[in-house]
Write a protein that holds these residues in place. Structure first.
Motif, PDB file in Angstrom:
ATOM      1  N   ASP A 109      -8.210  -9.420 -32.546  1.00  0.00           N
ATOM      2  CA  ASP A 109      -9.000 -10.576 -32.969  1.00  0.00           C
ATOM      3  C   ASP A 109     -10.490 -10.248 -32.915  1.00  0.00           C
ATOM      4  O   ASP A 109     -11.001  -9.820 -31.893  1.00  0.00           O
ATOM      5  N   ASN A 110     -11.191 -10.454 -34.018  1.00  0.00           N
ATOM      6  CA  ASN A 110     -12.626 -10.201 -34.067  1.00  0.00           C
ATOM      7  C   ASN A 110     -13.445 -11.446 -33.793  1.00  0.00           C
ATOM      8  O   ASN A 110     -14.670 -11.393 -33.755  1.00  0.00           O
ATOM      9  N   ASP A 111     -12.801 -12.583 -33.649  1.00  0.00           N
ATOM     10  CA  ASP A 111     -13.507 -13.825 -33.390  1.00  0.00           C
ATOM     11  C   ASP A 111     -13.259 -14.249 -31.950  1.00  0.00           C
ATOM     12  O   ASP A 111     -13.372 -13.463 -31.034  1.00  0.00           O
ATOM     13  N   VAL A 112     -12.893 -15.496 -31.734  1.00  0.00           N
ATOM     14  CA  VAL A 112     -12.660 -16.030 -30.396  1.00  0.00           C
ATOM     15  C   VAL A 112     -11.172 -16.282 -30.205  1.00  0.00           C
ATOM     16  O   VAL A 112     -10.511 -16.870 -31.069  1.00  0.00           O
ATOM     17  N   SER A 113     -10.644 -15.836 -29.079  1.00  0.00           N
ATOM     18  CA  SER A 113      -9.252 -16.090 -28.716  1.00  0.00           C
ATOM     19  C   SER A 113      -9.224 -16.964 -27.469  1.00  0.00           C
ATOM     20  O   SER A 113     -10.105 -16.857 -26.617  1.00  0.00           O
TER      21      SER A 113
ATOM     22  N   SER B 142     -15.623 -26.853 -29.353  1.00  0.00           N
ATOM     23  CA  SER B 142     -15.844 -25.609 -30.067  1.00  0.00           C
ATOM     24  C   SER B 142     -15.851 -24.479 -29.049  1.00  0.00           C
ATOM     25  O   SER B 142     -16.814 -24.320 -28.290  1.00  0.00           O
TER      26      SER B 142
ATOM     27  N   SER C  72     -16.108 -21.351 -29.638  1.00  0.00           N
ATOM     28  CA  SER C  72     -17.127 -20.383 -30.001  1.00  0.00           C
ATOM     29  C   SER C  72     -18.498 -20.805 -29.469  1.00  0.00           C
ATOM     30  O   SER C  72     -19.225 -20.003 -28.887  1.00  0.00           O
ATOM     31  N   GLU C  73     -18.860 -22.065 -29.665  1.00  0.00           N
ATOM     32  CA  GLU C  73     -20.133 -22.567 -29.138  1.00  0.00           C
ATOM     33  C   GLU C  73     -20.145 -22.519 -27.615  1.00  0.00           C
ATOM     34  O   GLU C  73     -21.148 -22.168 -27.000  1.00  0.00           O
TER      35      GLU C  73
ATOM     36  N   HIS D 167     -18.944 -12.800 -23.049  1.00  0.00           N
ATOM     37  CA  HIS D 167     -17.749 -12.109 -23.521  1.00  0.00           C
ATOM     38  C   HIS D 167     -16.486 -12.899 -23.189  1.00  0.00           C
ATOM     39  O   HIS D 167     -15.512 -12.874 -23.940  1.00  0.00           O
TER      40      HIS D 167
ATOM     41  N   ARG E 156     -14.084 -13.328 -26.469  1.00  0.00           N
ATOM     42  CA  ARG E 156     -14.429 -12.678 -27.723  1.00  0.00           C
ATOM     43  C   ARG E 156     -13.949 -11.228 -27.583  1.00  0.00           C
ATOM     44  O   ARG E 156     -14.691 -10.364 -27.107  1.00  0.00           O
TER      45      ARG E 156
END
Length: 192
Positions: free
Chosen positions: A8-12, A26, A28-29, A35, A57
């Motif tokens: 995964d290159n985004d958020v897990s 969110s 991600s936010e 990390h 991430r």
């Protein structure tokens, strides 16, 4: 972890099956420039990540493929899931940007933290329910497997409490208090 998250290159997010989101969040936010965000556990001197709620991430995590989530024994100390992360956390302490997830602790009268619950649901709450609220956004049912052998009436009442809490928060009828986020030093640093 091995088949999905490491690619995964985004958020897990890893989240226990007995946790419920009470509002939009969110990840991600929330993670921002960190990390990894999680709660830490401790068994004697062995510190590691609790696997119940982890936001990460993966592409940014140092030594991602070295993360060992197994339990067992570490330095002759019995540990549960995630216990073997102790070694990874120590190895990458100076490179890992870690954010501590705010945990209300077990909600109970004797902990003097019932104020964390909306007034409307406090009468339905019993100390033996032993729930957690994480980041003001997630409620953790806890002990849903009934390993502590509570009777059917206990789970009926606890489920009724949960239904009221979750529906009330999701519908906007009431909300949880805003929490101040607690920021922690990178894993393994002294004085945390």
């Amino acid at each position: 972890m091995e088949n999905i998250i490491r690619y995964d290159n985004d958020v897990s997010v890893i989240i226990d099956s007995d946790m419920f989101l009470l509002k939009g969040w969110s990840f991600s936010e929330f993670l921002g420039d960190f990390h990894l965000a999680a709660l830490r556990q401790r068994r004697r001197h062995v510190r590691y990540i609790w696997n119940g709620l982890v936001v990460m991430r993966p592409a940014a995590i140092p030594g991602l493929n070295e993360m060992n989530w197994h339990g067992g024994y570490v330095d002759a100390v019995p540990v549960d899931v995630g216990g073997n992360l102790f070694h990874w956390m120590n190895k990458y302490a100076d490179r890992l940007r870690f954010k501590h997830i705010y945990d209300s602790g077990a909600i109970e009268a004797r902990a003097d933290n019932l104020f964390l619950l909306p007034e409307e649901v406090r009468p339905l709450y019993r100390d033996e329910f032993c729930i957690q609220i994480l980041e003001g956004a997630v409620v953790h049912y806890r002990k849903g497997s009934n390993y502590n052998q509570m009777g059917n009436d206990y789970h009926v009442q606890k489920s009724r409490f949960f239904e009221n809490l979750i529906n009330g928060c999701v519908s906007g009828r009431f909300s949880l208090m805003d929490f101040d986020y607690q920021w922690m030093r990178p894993c393994g640093m002294e004085g945390e």
